[in-house]
Motif scaffolding. Structure first.
Motif, short mmCIF file in Angstrom:
data_model
loop_
_atom_site.label_atom_id
_atom_site.label_comp_id
_atom_site.label_asym_id
_atom_site.label_seq_id
_atom_site.Cartn_x
_atom_site.Cartn_y
_atom_site.Cartn_z
N LEU A 226 0.75 -1.10 0.06
CA LEU A 226 -0.04 -0.06 -0.04
C LEU A 226 0.91 1.27 0.09
CD1 LEU A 226 -2.67 -1.26 2.48
CD2 LEU A 226 -3.27 -0.68 -0.16
N GLN A 227 2.07 1.16 0.79
CA GLN A 227 3.06 2.37 0.63
C GLN A 227 3.45 2.41 -0.61
OE1 GLN A 227 3.84 4.75 3.16
NE2 GLN A 227 4.48 5.49 1.17
N GLN A 228 3.84 1.42 -1.34
CA GLN A 228 4.19 1.46 -2.94
C GLN A 228 3.12 2.26 -3.54
OE1 GLN A 228 7.21 1.01 -4.15
NE2 GLN A 228 6.50 1.08 -6.63
N LEU A 229 1.82 1.87 -3.32
CA LEU A 229 0.68 2.24 -4.29
C LEU A 229 0.47 3.83 -4.05
CD1 LEU A 229 -1.59 0.84 -5.92
CD2 LEU A 229 -3.13 1.15 -4.08
N ASP A 230 0.70 4.45 -2.92
CA ASP A 230 0.75 5.67 -2.56
C ASP A 230 1.96 6.28 -3.18
OD1 ASP A 230 -1.76 5.29 -1.07
OD2 ASP A 230 -0.42 5.40 0.83
N GLU A 232 3.22 5.54 -6.07
CA GLU A 232 3.37 5.53 -7.35
C GLU A 232 2.34 6.49 -7.91
OE1 GLU A 232 2.60 1.59 -8.97
OE2 GLU A 232 4.47 0.86 -8.10
N LEU A 233 1.06 6.72 -6.91
CA LEU A 233 -0.06 7.66 -7.18
C LEU A 233 0.58 9.04 -7.14
CD1 LEU A 233 -3.07 7.65 -7.79
CD2 LEU A 233 -3.54 7.94 -5.27
N ALA A 234 1.41 9.16 -6.08
CA ALA A 234 2.12 10.49 -5.95
C ALA A 234 3.06 11.12 -7.24
CB ALA A 234 2.66 10.86 -4.92
N PHE A 235 3.54 10.04 -7.76
CA PHE A 235 4.22 10.31 -8.86
C PHE A 235 3.87 11.29 -10.15
CE2 PHE A 235 6.48 9.60 -13.14
CZ PHE A 235 7.77 9.82 -12.65
N GLY A 236 4.57 12.42 -10.36
CA GLY A 236 4.26 12.99 -11.30
C GLY A 236 3.38 14.34 -10.70
#
Length: 245
Positions: A226-230, A232-236
């Motif tokens: 879930l941390q990885q998901l967050d 990736e979502l924040a990228f960009g």
């Protein structure tokens, strides 16, 4: 005799589970069986365990699952099936009782009834002390968390047309039986909210020592995921997709 009953049950369940999506398929059943028997063997070091009851309950635990139940036709009777296969009525009833009680949804309902004082003391004591229930329940929940848990959550969401993630969709804190029944039908929520409403709570519900230890390891993996998901979502930059840094 017990080997023949297990073989007949395996044949039935393998064919039956073909109607479900891959989140609740024969491979899932096999993993639960292996894990339930491993937990049961560990528990025999401190208490007697009916290994045949554990084996059969693990095999049959998802047959006629409410998430997949068709409106037509009579409900499946696990006790009736097992008696016809040659099992004595006492053990068949024990298997049926475990299957009826094993799910997270049913435990939510039982806990609500306990709080309201509407449950029977003998039912509360049985849930607390039945080691066969503990082994099957822990095994099923172990397969709902960790790497397989991530895959199965995504698979079920895809099968039901449920979004994988929507940052605006908030998980329900301390979800109730009624709320969870609606969410787990695939009619609401997302795959990620399901982590927060159920999957991240499972490690704390384990009832066997070996189950608790393994659940902590799998729980840690889900938190990392879930941390990885967050991340990736924040990228960009802006998660709304505006492209602004």
């Amino acid at each position: 005799m017990s080997e023949a009953i297990v073989a007949k049950t395996e044949h039935f369940v393998k064919e039956y589970m073909g109607r479900y999506d891959c989140s609740h398929d024969w491979q899932h059943v096999q993993r639960v069986v292996r894990q339930a028997l491993a937990l049961a063997r560990a528990e025999t070091e401190r208490v007697p365990v009916d290994m045949l009851v554990v084996h059969l309950a693990a095999l049959l635990h998802d047959v006629d699952d409410a998430k997949y139940r068709q409106a037509e036709g009579l409900p499946f009777s696990s006790a009736g099936f097992l008696v016809e296969a040659g099992l004595d009525e006492g053990r068949a009833g024990a298997v049926a009782r475990i299957i009826e009680s094993v799910s997270f949804r049913k435990e939510l309902l039982a806990e609500e009834q306990d709080r309201l004082g509407t449950s029977r003391p003998e039912d509360r004591e049985w849930r607390r002390s039945c080691v066969e229930l503990a082994c099957v329940q822990d095994a099923d929940r172990l397969d709902a968390i960790g790497a397989f848990g991530v895959l199965r959550c995504a698979a079920f969401s895809g099968a039901r047309g449920r979004p994988l993630h929507d940052p605006s969709d908030m998980a329900i804190a301390d979800i109730t039986y009624e709320q969870y029944t609606h969410e787990r039908s695939g009619k609401g929520g997302t795959a990620v909210t399901h982590f927060h409403e159920k999957l991240l709570r499972l490690a704390a519900t384990m009832k066997t020592d070996h189950g608790r230890r393994e659940a902590q390891r799998r729980h840690a993996f889900m938190c990392q995921f879930l941390q990885q998901l967050d991340d990736e979502l924040a990228f960009g930059g802006d998660a709304t997709g505006s492209g602004e840094p």
